[in-house]
Design an enzyme around this catalytic site. Structure first.
Site, PDB file in Angstrom:
ATOM      1  N   ASP A 114       0.852  -1.187   0.000  1.00  0.00           N
ATOM      2  CA  ASP A 114       0.000   0.000   0.000  1.00  0.00           C
ATOM      3  C   ASP A 114       0.887   1.236   0.000  1.00  0.00           C
ATOM      4  O   ASP A 114       1.984   1.221   0.569  1.00  0.00           O
ATOM      5  CB  ASP A 114      -0.907   0.014   1.229  1.00  0.00           C
ATOM      6  CG  ASP A 114      -2.021  -1.022   1.156  1.00  0.00           C
ATOM      7  OD1 ASP A 114      -2.460  -1.347   0.040  1.00  0.00           O
ATOM      8  OD2 ASP A 114      -2.461  -1.491   2.217  1.00  0.00           O
ATOM      9  N   ASP A 132      -7.115  -1.307  -4.575  1.00  0.00           N
ATOM     10  CA  ASP A 132      -8.191  -0.959  -3.640  1.00  0.00           C
ATOM     11  C   ASP A 132      -9.146   0.062  -4.257  1.00  0.00           C
ATOM     12  O   ASP A 132     -10.366  -0.052  -4.111  1.00  0.00           O
ATOM     13  CB  ASP A 132      -7.613  -0.394  -2.340  1.00  0.00           C
ATOM     14  CG  ASP A 132      -6.744  -1.388  -1.591  1.00  0.00           C
ATOM     15  OD1 ASP A 132      -6.982  -2.606  -1.711  1.00  0.00           O
ATOM     16  OD2 ASP A 132      -5.819  -0.942  -0.892  1.00  0.00           O
TER      17      ASP A 132
END
Length: 153
Positions: A114, A132
């Site tokens: 991330d 995401d």
């Protein structure tokens, strides 16, 4: 329609893959660089699931997360193949592309990479990635189209 949806899936996966590869090649874990007001690139590893839940669980739980993710992905593929309308097919394809990206990370890196870090004053989102965003947008499309897990007959 099948060729276009496959192109969407592959494109989403590749964008996610190459953005994460760029992060891996250019940043150290926990590096954080402000790129715009309220947006930073912050490299973290998510060993858990959405929003960082189950981060500190054992490897057995991590393997279970991968297996469950694959079954969910297969179900979404099944739902996509039952869909006849273009907008729902687009939503499912975007979700599948993003899901492939995060599952790939879990299998090959042991965690999800991330790096998109958004904050507004003291309010701070969990760090996320392109996959995401894709999954979220895909679900928004399905909700807008009122076809989430509903099959046209």
């Amino acid at each position: 329609m099948k060729t276009k949806s496959n192109l969407i899936i592959i494109s989403i996966f590749l964008i996610d893959f190459f953005t994460k590869k760029w992060i891996l090649n250019n940043y150290e874990i926990f590096d954080s660089i402000k790129i715009f007001p309220m947006i930073k690139i912050t490299y973290i590893r998510n060993y858990g699931i959405a929003l960082g839940l189950f981060q500190s669980y054992s490897n057995l739980i991590r393997i279970l997360i991968i297996v469950i993710s694959i079954f969910i992905l297969l179900f979404i593929f099944y739902m996509k193949n039952l869909c006849k309308d273009l907008l729902s097919n687009l939503g499912y394809s975007i979700i599948i592309g993003g899901s492939f990206g995060n599952i790939f990370d879990r299998i090959f890196y042991g965690s999800v990479i991330d790096f998109i870090d958004i904050y507004i004053y003291k309010w701070h989102f969990p760090v996320f990635n392109f996959a995401d965003i894709s999954i979220f947008i895909g679900f928004l499309i399905l909700i807008y189209n009122k076809k989430i897990f509903i099959v046209n007959t």
